[in-house]
Design an enzyme around this catalytic site. Structure first.
Site, short mmCIF file in Angstrom:
data_model
loop_
_atom_site.label_atom_id
_atom_site.label_comp_id
_atom_site.label_asym_id
_atom_site.label_seq_id
_atom_site.Cartn_x
_atom_site.Cartn_y
_atom_site.Cartn_z
N CYS A 1 34.93 10.37 -101.02
CA CYS A 1 34.24 10.36 -99.72
C CYS A 1 32.86 11.03 -99.84
CB CYS A 1 35.09 11.09 -98.67
SG CYS A 1 34.27 11.11 -97.07
N PRO B 1 42.08 2.96 -96.64
CA PRO B 1 42.09 3.96 -95.57
C PRO B 1 40.71 4.09 -94.94
CG PRO B 1 42.10 5.03 -97.75
CD PRO B 1 42.22 3.55 -97.98
N MET B 2 40.68 4.15 -93.63
CA MET B 2 39.41 4.35 -92.92
C MET B 2 39.61 5.36 -91.81
SD MET B 2 37.85 0.51 -92.65
CE MET B 2 39.41 -0.32 -92.55
N LYS C 1 42.12 8.21 -105.10
CA LYS C 1 41.14 7.17 -104.77
C LYS C 1 39.75 7.75 -105.01
CE LYS C 1 39.71 3.92 -101.12
NZ LYS C 1 38.49 4.49 -100.54
N GLY D 1 36.36 -2.61 -102.85
CA GLY D 1 34.95 -2.88 -102.58
C GLY D 1 34.71 -4.38 -102.52
N ASP D 2 34.27 -4.83 -101.37
CA ASP D 2 33.93 -6.26 -101.20
C ASP D 2 35.11 -7.20 -101.37
OD1 ASP D 2 31.27 -5.69 -100.70
OD2 ASP D 2 30.64 -6.00 -102.77
C1 FMN Z 1 34.74 3.75 -91.16
C2 FMN Z 1 35.21 4.02 -92.57
C3 FMN Z 1 36.06 5.07 -92.81
C4 FMN Z 1 36.52 5.33 -94.10
N1 FMN Z 1 37.41 6.34 -94.32
C5 FMN Z 1 37.94 6.52 -95.55
C6 FMN Z 1 38.97 7.46 -95.78
O1 FMN Z 1 39.41 8.19 -94.89
N2 FMN Z 1 39.45 7.57 -97.05
C7 FMN Z 1 38.98 6.80 -98.08
O2 FMN Z 1 39.47 6.93 -99.21
N3 FMN Z 1 38.03 5.89 -97.88
C8 FMN Z 1 37.51 5.72 -96.66
N4 FMN Z 1 36.57 4.74 -96.45
C9 FMN Z 1 36.17 3.87 -97.58
C10 FMN Z 1 37.04 2.61 -97.64
O3 FMN Z 1 38.40 2.95 -97.86
C11 FMN Z 1 36.58 1.69 -98.78
O4 FMN Z 1 36.65 2.41 -99.99
C12 FMN Z 1 35.15 1.21 -98.58
O5 FMN Z 1 34.95 0.73 -97.27
C13 FMN Z 1 34.78 0.12 -99.61
O6 FMN Z 1 35.39 -1.10 -99.32
P1 FMN Z 1 34.53 -2.33 -98.67
O7 FMN Z 1 33.43 -2.66 -99.64
O8 FMN Z 1 35.53 -3.42 -98.51
O9 FMN Z 1 34.00 -1.80 -97.37
C14 FMN Z 1 36.09 4.49 -95.18
C15 FMN Z 1 35.22 3.43 -94.91
C16 FMN Z 1 34.79 3.18 -93.64
C17 FMN Z 1 33.85 2.02 -93.39
#
Ligand code: FMN
Length: 228
Positions: A119, A33-34, A159, A225-226
């Site tokens: 978060c 989720p983002m 999460k 993550g990654d």
């Molecule tokens: C722009 C953005 C918005 C995000 N919003 C949420 C969110 O609403 N809820 C959540 O659990 N994580 C949120 N995250 C975290 C991501 O879900 C994820 O845990 C994090 O990007 C790590 O993964 P990565 O290393 O592939 O980036 C957000 C990350 C980004 C970059």
């Protein structure tokens, strides 16, 4: 921003009535989720192309959903029929509010509900939610219990991150969460302090999976993550 199955769990044909997590084919691949990114229009593209095992909505404030401004937030909860299974993600810090918002979540037809406990946003933490809950496992556990009471058989998931400041916190924190037997647990393999600034600690995944096997074997465990 992908999440994948870090557990050693094998697919099972045993299903419970409402828990879609049990029925998901392995390996599970999900779109993380983002906020302000993975909205209904964005997700719709992936229904057509590269559909993940499960969708999450952007996170939504529980307090907001219970306030007069609720209608303005409802667009964050839109989804189309092709997006099933879809989980809505909510955040907040007050257990009683999670129970109070449960009827709305059920009415909207989600397949599950996920609690954000990772978060790092200051505003979210100020509400007592997001990563702030890592520092208050007693309240985090109360929140899971309150939401479970409210939603009945709808699966409740969490999460979170490894810890607040140190990776060594993961053992106590993940144990506390697993004791509440969430249907699924996604661990973003970084601490709150690390934000997204370091490589995710995938080396800890086996230890987390072992905790799951010991404390709550039915919990579906996702690593985040990654993932590329
Ligand atoms: C722009 C953005 C918005 C995000 N919003 C949420 C969110 O609403 N809820 C959540 O659990 N994580 C949120 N995250 C975290 C991501 O879900 C994820 O845990 C994090 O990007 C790590 O993964 P990565 O290393 O592939 O980036 C957000 C990350 C980004 C970059």
């Amino acid at each position: 921003m992908l999440m994948n199955d870090m557990a050693t769990a094998k697919p099972t044909n045993k299903t419970t009535d409402k828990n879609f997590w049990d029925k998901l084919p392995r390996p599970i691949m999900a779109m993380a989720p983002m906020a302000n990114v993975t909205d209904a229009a964005f997700r719709r593209m992936f229904v057509e192309c590269g559909k993940p095992s499960v969708f999450w909505t952007e996170f939504v404030s529980v307090e907001g959903l219970l306030s007069k401004g609720r209608d303005r937030l409802l667009s964050d909860l839109w989804f189309s029929p092709g997006e099933h299974p879809i989980v809505t993600q909510i955040f907040g810090g007050k257990p009683e509010q999670f129970e109070a918002v449960a009827p709305l979540i059920k009415e909207l037809g989600f397949d599950g509900v996920d609690i954000n406990m990772g978060c790092p946003d200051r505003g979210v933490e100020k509400s007592g939610g997001g990563a702030a809950l890592i520092k208050d496992p007693v309240r985090a556990k109360e929140i899971i219990r309150a939401l479970k009471r409210g939603v009945g058989t709808l699966p409740v998931s969490v999460k979170t991150r490894l810890g607040y400041s140190k990776t060594t916190e993961f053992e106590a924190w993940i144990t506390a969460l697993l004791e509440e037997q969430p249907a699924a647990l996604t661990v973003h393999l970084r601490t709150r302090a690390e934000m997204s600034d370091v490589p995710a600690h995938w080396e800890l995944a086996p230890q987390i999976a072992a905790l799951r096997d010991k404390i709550s074997p039915k919990t579906v465990l996702l690593g985040n993550g990654d993932v590329r």
